[in-house]
Design a protein around this motif. Structure first.
Motif, PDB file in Angstrom:
ATOM      1  N   UNK A 234      46.708  51.418  46.467  1.00 51.42           N
ATOM      2  CA  UNK A 234      48.106  51.098  46.139  1.00 51.42           C
ATOM      3  C   UNK A 234      48.352  49.602  46.293  1.00 51.42           C
ATOM      4  N   UNK A 235      47.889  49.054  47.417  1.00 54.78           N
ATOM      5  CA  UNK A 235      48.095  47.618  47.659  1.00 54.78           C
ATOM      6  C   UNK A 235      47.403  46.784  46.581  1.00 54.78           C
ATOM      7  N   UNK A 236      46.229  47.249  46.155  1.00 56.71           N
ATOM      8  CA  UNK A 236      45.498  46.503  45.128  1.00 56.71           C
ATOM      9  C   UNK A 236      46.282  46.497  43.812  1.00 56.71           C
ATOM     10  N   UNK A 237      46.873  47.631  43.449  1.00 55.89           N
ATOM     11  CA  UNK A 237      47.637  47.693  42.191  1.00 55.89           C
ATOM     12  C   UNK A 237      48.908  46.854  42.268  1.00 55.89           C
ATOM     13  N   UNK A 238      49.564  46.892  43.425  1.00 54.55           N
ATOM     14  CA  UNK A 238      50.764  46.062  43.592  1.00 54.55           C
ATOM     15  C   UNK A 238      50.366  44.585  43.515  1.00 54.55           C
ATOM     16  N   UNK A 239      49.210  44.270  44.114  1.00 58.34           N
ATOM     17  CA  UNK A 239      48.701  42.889  44.076  1.00 58.34           C
ATOM     18  C   UNK A 239      48.434  42.414  42.652  1.00 58.34           C
ATOM     19  N   UNK A 240      48.099  43.345  41.768  1.00 54.29           N
ATOM     20  CA  UNK A 240      47.853  42.985  40.353  1.00 54.29           C
ATOM     21  C   UNK A 240      49.148  42.769  39.586  1.00 54.29           C
ATOM     22  N   UNK A 241      50.265  43.146  40.201  1.00 54.50           N
ATOM     23  CA  UNK A 241      51.543  42.932  39.521  1.00 54.50           C
ATOM     24  C   UNK A 241      52.193  44.187  38.971  1.00 54.50           C
ATOM     25  N   UNK A 242      51.709  45.367  39.375  1.00 52.55           N
ATOM     26  CA  UNK A 242      52.351  46.598  38.890  1.00 52.55           C
ATOM     27  C   UNK A 242      53.783  46.650  39.445  1.00 52.55           C
ATOM     28  N   UNK A 243      54.734  46.973  38.570  1.00 49.71           N
ATOM     29  CA  UNK A 243      56.126  46.996  39.028  1.00 49.71           C
ATOM     30  C   UNK A 243      56.430  48.302  39.751  1.00 49.71           C
TER      31      UNK A 243
END
Ligand code: HMG
Ligand code: MG
Length: 302
Positions: free
Chosen positions: A163-172
């Motif tokens: 989850x943190x990795x996806x948020x780090x990529x910019x997922x809203x």
């Protein structure tokens, strides 16, 4: 915790649902399905995926679907993409929102996208960056949050890490998926609390499958944890081609019945969705898996 006044439903039937149907569904039917769902007030309708047609032949005509739908300003129509090739295909048909997906477990990652979790993050980072640079919104899925068909138990820490990795990529927004529908309410509370340690709750969506009949109960548990975005599928369509035994997503009709019963506003016309559920089940020659949908249609006939 007080329940939210409003909730958002992300309708995934045309993608997560139809990707697993044995019957070949003509693009014209998919287009009608997407348009009817949007007319029923669903704010988000995931309309297809740009994945390898060798892997998921059911989604091979997604370009035709995106070209054929009547896009409404109030509706978003995300497309699932696994790599840069998928993003390019989506951009070519004017997709304005994509969804990228990773697994919390290694086994499912290998079976679903032929790479490890770490490799999937490496593959998706430039996809998300390019999409965002072009003004495309990016949603992120983490699948197998409550169990994996290949690895068994999945620790909450693995869900948090992806989850943190996806948020780090910019997922809203993150969609946390119990892909095989094995999780129960307390497990979901633990997962929500774990992810919410680093991700604001208003950026977390829950995505339940109803394999063990826990979908609606898990929605309620998540609501009580402060979540207000839910993925669901009309008539409970679907499953997952790489998750043997997984049944469809929790039905949109059942989730709406729960939410409206709790006085939570969705902006969606439940009767209209029930009608669509009856229609698509007939078209696919499969039973309508939405309990509320069946009840509404039976009452109408009687
Ligand atoms: P691979 O075989 O390692 O990929 O698969 P590759 O890059 O070696 O390419 C193989 C072939 O596919 C090539 O064609 C590529 O051009 C083509 P060939 O040269 O052999 O003719 N290809 C593509 N074609 C169209 N669009 C593309 C694309 N990419 C490659 N985007 C790959 C890797 C990721 C491509 C493959 O494993 C794949 O497409 N997987 C997707 C599987 C899938 O869609 N699963 C269901 C969705 S996930 C899910 O359901 C969970 C979720 O709903 C949440 C939940 O329920 O919990 C999100
Ligand atoms: Mg799913």
């Amino acid at each position: 915790m007080a329940l939210p006044a409003k909730a958002k439903i992300v309708e995934v039937g045309p993608r997560d649902g139809l990707q697993n149907e044995a019957a070949v569904v003509p693009a014209t039917v998919k287009i009608e399905l997407v348009d009817r769902l949007s007319a029923a007030g669903l704010p988000v309708v995931e309309a297809g995926s740009f994945v390898s047609p060798k892997w998921v032949p059911q989604m091979a005509d997604s370009a035709e679907v995106f070209a054929g739908i009547s896009r409404q300003a109030r509706t978003s129509y995300p497309a699932l993409v696994p790599n840069m090739k998928g993003l390019e295909a989506a951009l070519a048909v004017g997709v304005e929102e994509i969804a990228v997906f990773v697994s919390a477990s290694e086994g499912f990652s290998q079976k679903n996208i032929a790479c490890s979790r770490a490799e999937s993050l490496e593959r998706l980072a430039p996809v998300a960056a390019r999409a965002i640079a072009q003004g495309i919104k990016v949603r992120g899925y983490v699948s197998c949050i409550a169990g994996c068909p290949y690895d068994g138990n999945v620790p909450v820490a693995a869900v948090v890490e992806m989850s943190n990795a996806l948020i780090g990529m910019g997922c809203y927004e993150l969609s946390l998926g119990d892909t095989i529908g094995v999780g129960t309410a307390d497990q979901m509370r633990g997962i929500v609390r774990g992810v919410a340690g680093s991700v604001p709750k208003d950026r977390i969506a829950m995505h339940f499958h109803d394999t063990y009949g826990q979908g609606v109960a898990n929605v309620l548990a998540s609501l009580e944890e402060g979540i207000s975005v839910f993925d669901s599928s009309v008539a409970g369509l679907g499953g997952c081609p790489y998750a043997v035994g997984a049944s469809g997503n929790v039905a949109t009709e059942d989730v709406l019945y729960l939410l409206h019963g709790l006085g939570i506003e969705t902006g969606v016309d439940l009767d209209a969705v029930a009608e669509i559920g009856g229609w698509i089940s007939e078209r696919l020659n499969r039973p309508n898996a939405a309990r509320a949908g069946r009840a509404i249609l039976a009452k109408r006939e009687a």
